[in-house]
Design an enzyme around this catalytic site. Structure first.
Site, PDB file in Angstrom:
ATOM      1  CG  HIS A 209     -47.759  33.377  25.681  1.00 20.36           C
ATOM      2  ND1 HIS A 209     -48.651  32.415  25.264  1.00 20.36           N
ATOM      3  CD2 HIS A 209     -47.459  34.106  24.587  1.00 20.36           C
ATOM      4  CE1 HIS A 209     -48.884  32.561  23.971  1.00 20.36           C
ATOM      5  NE2 HIS A 209     -48.159  33.583  23.535  1.00 20.36           N
TER       6      HIS A 209
ATOM      7  CD  GLU B 198     -49.939  30.636  30.003  1.00 17.61           C
ATOM      8  OE1 GLU B 198     -50.974  30.072  29.628  1.00 17.61           O
ATOM      9  OE2 GLU B 198     -49.506  31.686  29.477  1.00 17.61           O
TER      10      GLU B 198
ATOM     11  CB  CYS C 213     -47.995  28.206  27.756  1.00 18.13           C
ATOM     12  SG  CYS C 213     -47.608  29.914  27.276  1.00 18.13           S
TER      13      CYS C 213
ATOM     14  CB  CYS D 269     -51.025  28.615  23.675  1.00 21.10           C
ATOM     15  SG  CYS D 269     -49.304  29.052  24.056  1.00 21.10           S
TER      16      CYS D 269
END
Length: 152
Positions: free
Chosen positions: A54, A56, A87, A84
Site C-alpha cells: 500500500h 501508506e 494502514c 484501510c
C-alpha cells in the site's frame, strides 16, 4: 486547508498517477516534516504480489529510512484515498501527527467511512482531515476501474 496542503496532496496525486500507469490502483502518499517530503509511496500490490504494498506503508517505510527512526513525530501524511485498517494501524504506530486524505473509501476506509480507528483509545491519535481535493482523487480511482472493467 491551505496551499501548502494542496502542494503536497498534488505530489501524492502524481504518485497515484504513476501507479496507474503501472496497472496499479492509483493511490499515492507522501509524508512531510517541516515543509519537506521525507517519504513517498504508491500502490504496488499487483506488481510486487504483496498485500503490504500500500502507498501508506511504502511512504512510512521511506520516511523512517530518511529520518533514521520509526517515530514520525511532527510529520503529516497526504494520501489520495482514506487509509484501510492496516494502514491506519501503521499510522498510529509510527506516531504520524496529522493525516490528510482525498477520496473516502466506503469499502475499507478506517478514518471515518466504516470506522474511525483514530477514535479508539490507542496511545496516539493523529489529527485528521478527510475529503481534501476529494473530487480529483476520486476521479483517478473511478477512471482507473472503468478502464480496467473495459479491458477485462
Amino acid at each position: 486547508m491551505n496551499t501548502i496542503d494542496e502542494k503536497f496532496m498534488s505530489e501524492a496525486i502524481l504518485l497515484a498517477k504513476e501507479a496507474a500507469t503501472d496497472d496499479e490502483a492509483p493511490i499515492g502518499a507522501v509524508i512531510v516534516r517541516d515543509g519537506i517530503i521525507v517519504g513517498r509511496g504508491r500502490n504496488r500490490r499487483e506488481k510486487d504480489k504483496n498485500a503490504l504494498g500500500h502507498a501508506e506503508i511504502e511512504a512510512i517505510n521511506d520516511a523512517c529510512k530518511t529520518l533514521g527512526g520509526w517515530r514520525l513525530i511532527g510529520c503529516t501524511m497526504y494520501v489520495t484515498l482514506e487509509p484501510c485498517p492496516m494502514c491506519t494501524g501503521a499510522i498510529i504506530n509510527s506516531r504520524i501527527e496529522r493525516v490528510v486524505f482525498g477520496a473516502y473509501d466506503k469499502k475499507a476506509g478506517s478514518c471515518g467511512s466504516l470506522i474511525n480507528l483514530f477514535d479508539l483509545p490507542y496511545n496516539h491519535k493523529p489529527l485528521l482531515s478527510g475529503g481534501f481535493m476529494e473530487e480529483e482523487c476520486a476521479h483517478l480511482l473511478s477512471d482507473f476501474f472503468k478502464k480496467l472493467r473495459k479491458k477485462n
